[in-house]
Design a protein around this motif. Structure first.
Motif, PDB file in Angstrom:
ATOM      1  N   TRP A 149      43.576  36.258  44.951  1.00 30.37           N
ATOM      2  CA  TRP A 149      42.516  35.634  44.216  1.00 30.37           C
ATOM      3  C   TRP A 149      43.003  35.262  43.017  1.00 30.37           C
ATOM      4  O   TRP A 149      42.463  34.252  42.382  1.00 30.37           O
ATOM      5  N   ARG A 150      44.340  35.774  42.545  1.00 28.21           N
ATOM      6  CA  ARG A 150      44.634  35.316  41.014  1.00 28.21           C
ATOM      7  C   ARG A 150      46.162  34.558  41.150  1.00 28.21           C
ATOM      8  O   ARG A 150      47.087  34.797  40.458  1.00 28.21           O
TER       9      ARG A 150
ATOM     10  N   ASP B 171      46.136  31.477  42.005  1.00 28.59           N
ATOM     11  CA  ASP B 171      45.735  29.970  41.800  1.00 28.59           C
ATOM     12  C   ASP B 171      46.696  29.298  41.290  1.00 28.59           C
ATOM     13  O   ASP B 171      46.966  27.856  41.550  1.00 28.59           O
TER      14      ASP B 171
ATOM     15  N   GLN C 207      49.579  33.349  48.764  1.00 27.77           N
ATOM     16  CA  GLN C 207      48.129  33.968  49.121  1.00 27.77           C
ATOM     17  C   GLN C 207      48.003  34.510  50.408  1.00 27.77           C
ATOM     18  O   GLN C 207      48.104  33.715  51.284  1.00 27.77           O
TER      19      GLN C 207
ATOM     20  N   VAL D 276      37.953  40.956  42.253  1.00 27.25           N
ATOM     21  CA  VAL D 276      37.138  39.632  42.162  1.00 27.25           C
ATOM     22  C   VAL D 276      36.031  39.755  43.016  1.00 27.25           C
ATOM     23  O   VAL D 276      35.073  39.132  42.592  1.00 27.25           O
TER      24      VAL D 276
ATOM     25  N   HIS E 206      37.848  41.607  49.712  1.00 28.24           N
ATOM     26  CA  HIS E 206      39.154  41.036  49.071  1.00 28.24           C
ATOM     27  C   HIS E 206      40.272  40.245  50.101  1.00 28.24           C
ATOM     28  O   HIS E 206      40.446  39.312  49.719  1.00 28.24           O
TER      29      HIS E 206
ATOM     30  N   TYR F   3      38.915  35.923  52.516  1.00 27.75           N
ATOM     31  CA  TYR F   3      39.917  35.049  52.446  1.00 27.75           C
ATOM     32  C   TYR F   3      39.999  34.483  53.864  1.00 27.75           C
ATOM     33  O   TYR F   3      40.344  35.031  54.833  1.00 27.75           O
TER      34      TYR F   3
ATOM     35  N   MET G 120      39.537  29.223  43.939  1.00 30.58           N
ATOM     36  CA  MET G 120      39.864  29.997  45.029  1.00 30.58           C
ATOM     37  C   MET G 120      38.689  30.487  45.774  1.00 30.58           C
ATOM     38  O   MET G 120      38.777  30.580  46.781  1.00 30.58           O
ATOM     39  N   VAL G 121      37.715  31.096  45.107  1.00 29.72           N
ATOM     40  CA  VAL G 121      36.606  31.782  45.848  1.00 29.72           C
ATOM     41  C   VAL G 121      35.912  30.851  46.458  1.00 29.72           C
ATOM     42  O   VAL G 121      35.190  31.065  47.509  1.00 29.72           O
TER      43      VAL G 121
ATOM     44  N   ASP H 164      32.390  32.767  46.572  1.00 27.87           N
ATOM     45  CA  ASP H 164      31.848  32.650  45.277  1.00 27.87           C
ATOM     46  C   ASP H 164      30.468  33.012  45.253  1.00 27.87           C
ATOM     47  O   ASP H 164      29.826  33.099  46.165  1.00 27.87           O
TER      48      ASP H 164
END
Length: 794
Positions: free
Chosen positions: A532-533, A535, A542, A635, A697, A721, A733-734, A740
């Motif tokens: 998630w980070r 990006d 990912q 996240v 996650h 994901y 990303m979310v 989100d």
């Protein structure tokens, strides 16, 4: 023509030579017997079909070479009083390692029913690769072993891991020429660049070139000797060659090569430990060229066998049904002259054992291969020294792994004198915010340094090499020989070691069933720079699927933790570093993250593994919620709490429960995993019939798989994901993966009975926010202020 190439002086007396050859012949005899026989172990009667196993399984081709190495290791251990361990790369040569363990007596001490006499020999033969017996390869059941047979590519990295911080230990490592073709093995040759001759032991690689794999020639065996020497010297080694098929000449050459190598190692260590030169040494390597299937049948059915790929497994098949093959097998076994090797009771004669060391010096009895016997508790300071203050949830931010770095620095400092903790990773310690450890130990490095280098240290215990295979191998070897450690890696690239962790889990599971193997420190992963980070790095970086791979494995061994903030990461790490015989996977971010729980709250929450965050929900005491918002991961936790915040503002009458899961195994039934919840516990947390919106996650189907047997599974909706990534903003990303906060609110509205009609405008507002987001990031390149500036307002 039988010959042996000798480049080194031999000091073998005729008596020593005869003893070495007797031991080697005895080991070869026992190796063949294990593959074929289930009765008549000493050939007291003519061989009959009833004496032969109905299914012939095993690997003969590599066994004579392994027996030669074991025999000569015995000689130097005894002569020099060495503490030694051997890693057998051609692990399918299990008959050889078992034969030598039985000869030296360590096998019978470990398994008293396999006594060192005729009856025990028959048990040794019968149990090999037989139902209810032992595997055909070197395995945890094999005394003296730390390396699973068939794990091609990892022998040398395991050997170096065993040698680290073991200054008096010699680790011999036999590398098969098939194994030498693998990528992991090729990278592990660089390990000598990290070996400290002052504080570490030595590794003596023995590259065994017998010419063939299962059905093809091997690359290194076909290289001209000069080209092979250039390759090995480029890796930092000085090659010593032993070549031939005449046993007498090969014994003399092997003894000389061993003496030359060990004299060189002793000189290197003596000079380094007496404060001499700090120039990187050139370590010896023995190149052993002997025929595949040496001393076995020359020909079978008119086709050449010895020295060819046909010797790889069982050279004589169908022995029960083919009288010619049966006679050939008997001739083969009798060629070792067993009556000279074993007395009337089937015990090895004194000449056979003349070169065998005593007690714990025996390779099958070394405590270094049963590392739990040597393990000491890790000194971990009280977590209060590192915890971040949390007066109210979600009001402050910290980088969780940076906070953990302070704890690891403390552990590294506390173990400075005893040197039994290492941090390994592929060039990412500082990137993963763990650079505080450099205050206690620099990065291991023996090659040349430049003025621009930072934190390099010839005696360092932080190890970085851009090979996840090598990192994993080092750490496995280190742990299995009685020490502690942690492997830090980018989440997407830890997949590179999927096969290695699979074998380690299997090793641990089997070891746990063996009462003589003492528990070892757990293999601990810290996976950060997570999906998630990533990006900024994009789609290639990912992938959260390592968790799926691990949770497919033995539940007795595997654990997966997703701490949502800094204090829960401290609590989880403290627990993982203290455990034994587990593989602990910890997934935690390195970017600034909200602090949700105080240390005391974090400890209680981690002990539960999953629990209700009452302060985040809106359900009334004593009443069931209308909907459950669940989360696992940092996240997803932030997005769930942001969704709960939106619901609190837009739908204040809705009873929302927020559940956070730290320990993924808690979702499994108690019958399937020791950490799993009972049905009543699960139903209390996730009330039957109530919709559960779960923000996870990783890949969403894992949660479904873990919880599919639960009563409320039909009401479980998981967001995670789903391979929708690119170079973008963190919040995008979310959004791209429907994880989100706005999408979660929409899910609540869609799945809570009766809510869709009365909350239609709220749903529309959420959908509009997602639309605004898409336009905003394309205009500004950053996330909307309502996202970037959000904080928990509950």
């Amino acid at each position: 023509m039988r010959k042996a190439k000798r480049q080194h002086r031999s000091e073998l007396s005729d008596e020593e030579l005869a003893a070495l050859d007797a031991h080697w012949r005895a080991a070869n005899y026992l190796s063949v017997g294990q593959i074929y026989l289930m009765g008549n172990p000493l050939l007291r009667q003519p061989l009959e079909p009833a004496h032969i196993k109905p299914r012939l399984l095993g690997h003969w081709g590599t066994s004579p070479g392994l027996n030669l190495v074991h025999t000569h290791m015995n000689r130097v251990i005894r002569r020099r009083d060495l503490s030694a361990l051997c890693v057998w790369g051609p692990g399918h040569g299990g008959p050889a390692v078992l034969a030598n363990s039985w000869l030296e007596g360590s096998y019978s001490e470990t398994y008293p029913d396999v006594s060192r006499d005729e009856a025990g020999m028959e048990r040794l033969f019968r149990q090999f690769s037989f139902p209810g017996g032992v595997p055909s390869h070197v395995a945890p059941e094999t005394p003296g072993s730390i390396h699973e047979g068939g794990e091609l590519g990892y022998a040398l990295s395991h050997a170096y891991g065993a040698a680290l911080d073991n200054p008096e230990l010699l680790v011999a490592c036999v590398i098969g020429d098939g194994e030498a073709e693998t990528g992991p093995l090729a990278a592990s040759w660089h390990s000598n660049t990290f070996l400290d001759p002052v504080h570490d032991g030595a590794v003596l690689p023995v590259l065994h070139l017998n010419g063939y794999k299962i059905a093809n020639p091997t690359v290194l065996a076909r290289l001209p000797e000069a080209e092979l020497d250039e390759l090995l010297r480029g890796y930092g080694h000085e090659p010593l060659h032993v070549t031939g098929d005449d046993p007498v000449a090969v014994h003399r050459a092997m003894a000389a090569a061993m003496d030359t190598a060990l004299d060189s190692i002793a000189r290197i260590q003596r000079e380094a430990r007496n404060g001499g030169t700090v120039v990187r040494p050139r370590w010896p390597v023995i190149v052993l060229r002997t025929p595949k299937g040496w001393t076995g049948p020359d020909e079978v059915d008119g086709l050449p066998v010895e020295g060819t790929w046909r010797a790889h497994q069982v050279p004589l098949a169908g022995v029960r049904d083919n009288p010619v093959h049966l006679a050939q097998l008997e001739e083969w076994l009798r060629s070792y002259r067993p009556e000279e090797l074993f007395d009337e009771h089937g015990r090895p004669r004194p000449q056979v054992l003349a070169c065998v060391p005593a007690g714990s010096r025996r390779l099958g009895a070394t405590p270094h291969a049963n590392g739990g016997l040597l393990l000491r508790e890790l000194p971990i300071a009280p977590l209060q020294e590192f915890a971040v203050p949390v007066d109210k949830p979600g009001m402050t931010l910290h980088e969780p792994t940076r906070v953990l770095g302070d704890l690891l620095e403390s552990v590294m400092a506390a173990t400075a004198g005893r040197r039994d903790f290492r941090l390994v990773g592929p060039d990412e310690t500082a990137s993963n915010r763990l650079e505080a450890v450099y205050d206690a130990s620099g990065k291991a490095w023996q090659a040349r340094t430049l003025e621009t280098d930072e934190h390099l240290d010839r005696h360092g215990r932080v190890m970085e090499i851009l090979s996840e295979h090598t990192c994993q191998g080092w750490l496995e070897g280190y742990l299995l020989t009685g020490r502690h450690g942690l492997f830090s890696c980018y989440e997407a690239f830890v997949h590179i070691v999927d096969s290695m962790v699979n074998q380690h889990i299997k090793w641990l599971r089997t070891s746990r069933s063996l009462p003589w193997r003492a528990p070892v420190a757990s293999l601990n992963y810290l996976l950060t720079s997570h999906v998630w980070r990533q990006d900024h790095n994009g789609f290639s970086h990912q992938d959260p699927g390592f968790v799926d791979h691990v949770l497919n494995k033995s539940p007795e061994v595997v654990r997966v933790y997703l701490p949502p903030d800094a204090n829960t990461l401290l609590s989880v790490a403290d627990h993982a570093l203290r455990t034994r015989d587990h593989v602990n996977v910890i997934v935690a971010g390195k970017q600034p993250c909200f602090d949700w729980l105080s240390l005391d709250e974090a400890r209680l929450h981690c002990a539960r593994g999953a629990g209700v965050w009452e302060w985040a929900g809106t359900e009334s005491a004593g009443q069931e919620p209308d909907v459950v918002l669940a989360c696992a991961g940092d996240v997803p936790t932030q997005e769930v709490l942001a969704a709960a915040d939106l619901l609190r503002r837009h739908l204040p009458d809705l009873a929302v429960r927020v559940v956070n899961v730290v320990d993924l195994a808690r979702l499994m039934p108690h019958e399937e995993h020791p950490h799993g919840m009972t049905d009543s516990e699960y139903d209390a947390l996730f009330p039957t019939g109530k919709p559960v919106i779960f923000a996870y996650h990783g890949y969403p189907w894992l949660i479904h798989r873990l919880a599919y047997r639960r009563t409320g599974h039909a009401h479980l909706h998981v967001r995670g994901y789903k391979e929708m990534g690119t170079t973008t903003t963190p919040f995008d990303m979310v959004v791209r993966n429907d994880l989100d906060r706005y999408r979660l609110v929409m899910d609540v509205i869609d799945r809570t009975p009766g809510l869709g009609v009365r909350a239609v405008t709220v749903r529309q507002t959420m959908a509009d926010a997602r639309t605004r987001h898409h336009a905003w990031i394309r205009d500004h390149g950053t996330d909307m202020p309502e996202i970037a500036d959000w904080a928990w307002g509950g």
